[in-house]
Design an enzyme around this catalytic site. Structure first.
Site, short mmCIF file in Angstrom:
data_model
loop_
_atom_site.label_atom_id
_atom_site.label_comp_id
_atom_site.label_asym_id
_atom_site.label_seq_id
_atom_site.Cartn_x
_atom_site.Cartn_y
_atom_site.Cartn_z
N HIS A 268 -2.13 -30.41 27.58
CA HIS A 268 -2.91 -30.71 26.12
C HIS A 268 -3.17 -32.10 25.82
O HIS A 268 -3.40 -32.74 24.77
CB HIS A 268 -3.59 -30.27 24.98
CG HIS A 268 -3.71 -28.23 25.82
ND1 HIS A 268 -4.63 -27.42 25.21
CD2 HIS A 268 -2.32 -27.86 24.95
CE1 HIS A 268 -4.18 -26.51 24.87
NE2 HIS A 268 -2.92 -26.19 25.19
N TYR B 44 5.38 -24.96 18.07
CA TYR B 44 4.67 -26.21 18.21
C TYR B 44 4.92 -27.23 16.98
O TYR B 44 4.92 -28.07 17.05
CB TYR B 44 3.20 -25.63 17.45
CG TYR B 44 1.82 -25.07 18.70
CD1 TYR B 44 2.54 -24.45 19.15
CD2 TYR B 44 0.92 -26.33 18.95
CE1 TYR B 44 1.62 -23.95 20.59
CE2 TYR B 44 0.51 -26.08 20.13
CZ TYR B 44 0.58 -24.50 20.72
OH TYR B 44 -0.40 -24.42 21.97
N ASN C 9 -8.54 -22.11 22.31
CA ASN C 9 -9.19 -22.28 24.22
C ASN C 9 -9.89 -21.99 24.25
O ASN C 9 -10.71 -21.00 23.04
CB ASN C 9 -7.61 -21.42 24.69
CG ASN C 9 -6.65 -22.12 25.14
OD1 ASN C 9 -6.50 -23.40 24.50
ND2 ASN C 9 -5.65 -21.36 26.07
#
Length: 491
Positions: free
Chosen positions: A55, A338, A128
């Site tokens: 990303h 994350y 997404n």
């Protein structure tokens, strides 16, 4: 011939389950004691400095979320407390596989991450533009992304590695089919839908739990590029999607999405025909219809791209009261991966940066670390409990308990019906796609698979063709014809 060696951890301990994460029961949550999962994800997060590993190419905007329908019977989250309530938000769109300087019209899934600045803390949905993903277990993620990046010798994109991996992991078929359709090349970010993809959970005022999936339906209308159009734009304007969003908002043509949910009860999850937490599969809308919740509007471009877009940090671990997790293995892995990636990429105090900071009061005992610029707690106590500040734990925000299916601890690599990787792609190709969309998809697959090279070329092609034929004879035949492969052995 190179000698084959057993796979080990970085300290030499043999690895006996490389792809399957240890869970409580076949569908239970992931266990922290699976140390190789942690090692694998932590090592993966530290492979690049300082660009995002995935990303990297993206754009972002501020906006608002407005509640239009009452869903309080499912969730007590304050953000949904009344019709008309508005909550500020930040959205970051991105391509997944490319570097920061790559074209944003590449054939690639698009990231659609939303940060809601609620009174009870920041809530992130990191999804997404597709409702499914290539893999269902986080332990596979580093290997999968390696195939989407550059070859370690040539430093070029490697179609051979891509298709070798996909052909060895048929669970990827559903997402690959979407990617190879024209949905893999959306017309910018404004004309595509978004999805939370994972199953999460809602908890209401009665402490009842429901499973939920999040959908954002574009109000600009779905638009896509053909492969030819997208390829041309890569050369003409590699920042097309970025420019399109900026211009639209500057012209006050504010893009909007309808925010919707699917709801599944715990009992329905137990009796569902396949694992409802499998990220490679959807919940059919016929069984779990979309329910209206609200509207997302983007209306402000940040003054400084780096400050707000590049330093924005999202994580599915950022939840608020009334919203919880599910046993989805990919989600459970992302809960760790994350925040770990963000701490590595922009520092331990990344949540104090303006774009990530909760605009309402926060209280904790986190101190020190690099780039601590917010007063560092001043002279207040840095331990809890203490006799001075009167801070307390709010019992009403405790999450409800619920039973797991099993107390058995193991590495479950297959669940009931988990080997059916073909039914949903078949439905997508034969029932959802038009004839024109089918032909575009076949053409795109042929173009992508034509890049497979080397001594294993035919083996990889044949293995992937077997998967295409199991999805649809028409799909398999079309791809085989385009690749000039004799189909007698596949029929």
């Amino acid at each position: 011939m190179k000698k084959s060696n057993k796979i080990t951890t970085s300290t030499g301990c043999p690895v006996n389950h490389y792809e399957d994460t240890q869970t409580v029961g076949e569908r239970g949550p992931v266990l922290l004691q699976d140390f190789f999962l942690q090692e694998k994800l932590a090592q993966f997060n530290r492979e690049r400095i300082p660009e995002r590993i995935v990303h990297a190419k993206g754009t972002g905007a501020y906006g608002k979320f407005t509640v239009t329908h009452d869903i309080s019977k499912f969730s007590r989250a304050n953000i949904f407390s009344k019709i008309g309530k508005e909550t500020k938000l930040f959205v970051r769109f991105s391509t997944v596989g490319g570097e920061k300087g790559s074209a944003d019209t590449e054939r690639d899934p698009r990231g659609f991450a939303v940060k809601f600045y609620t009174e009870e803390g920041n809530w992130d949905i990191v999804g997404n533009n597709t409702p499914v993903f290539f893999i269902k277990d986080a332990k596979k993620f580093p290997d999968f992304i390696h195939t989407q990046k550059k070859n370690p010798k040539s430093n070029c994109k490697d179609a051979t590695a891509v298709w070798d991996y996909w052909s060895l992991n048929p669970e990827s078929l559903h997402q690959v089919l979407i990617l190879m359709s024209d949905r893999g090349t959306p017309d910018g970010y404004r004309h595509m839908n978004g999805y939370g993809s994972h199953a999460f959970s809602f908890i209401n005022d009665e402490n009842e739990r429901f499973y939920v999936k999040f959908h954002y339906k574009t109000k600009q209308g779905n638009k896509t590029f053909t492969d030819t159009e997208a390829t041309e734009l890569k050369g003409i304007d590699p920042d097309y999607a970025q420019r399109d969003l900026v211009k639209a908002i500057e012209n006050k043509n504010f893009p909007k999405w309808a925010f919707k949910i699917q709801i599944m009860t715990l009992e329905e999850a137990k009796s569902f025909e396949w694992n409802p937490f499998d990220l490679t599969k959807i919940w059919p809308h016929s069984d779990f219809p979309l329910l209206d919740v609200g509207e997302i509007e983007l209306n402000e471009i940040p003054d400084n791209y780096f400050q707000d877009v590049e330093q924005s940090a999202f994580s599915p671990s950022n939840l608020v009261d009334g919203i919880g997790f599910s046993p989805d293995k990919m989600l459970q892995g992302r809960i760790f991966a994350y925040p770990d990636a963000q701490r590595y990429r922009i520092g331990a105090n990344y949540n104090a940066l303006p774009v990530n900071k909760c605009p309402y009061a926060t209280t904790n005992y986190h101190r020190d670390g690099a780039m601590r610029f917010d007063g560092n707690g001043g002279s207040s106590q840095n331990h809890f409990p203490n006799s001075f500040d009167g801070n307390y734990i709010d019992e009403k925000h405790k999450s409800s308990s619920y039973d797991l299916e099993s107390s058995e601890v193991a590495y479950f690599d297959r669940n009931l019906n988990d080997d059916d990787h073909y039914s949903q792609p078949k439905g997508l190709f034969e029932e959802v796609m038009t004839e024109e969309q089918q032909q575009h998809t076949i053409s795109n697959i042929v173009g992508a698979m034509s890049g497979i090279e080397g001594e294993k070329r035919q083996e990889i092609i044949n293995r992937q063709l077997c998967h295409w034929f199991r999805v649809s004879a028409k799909l398999g035949s079309g791809v085989a014809k385009g690749l000039q492969v004799n189909i007698d052995g596949f029929l």
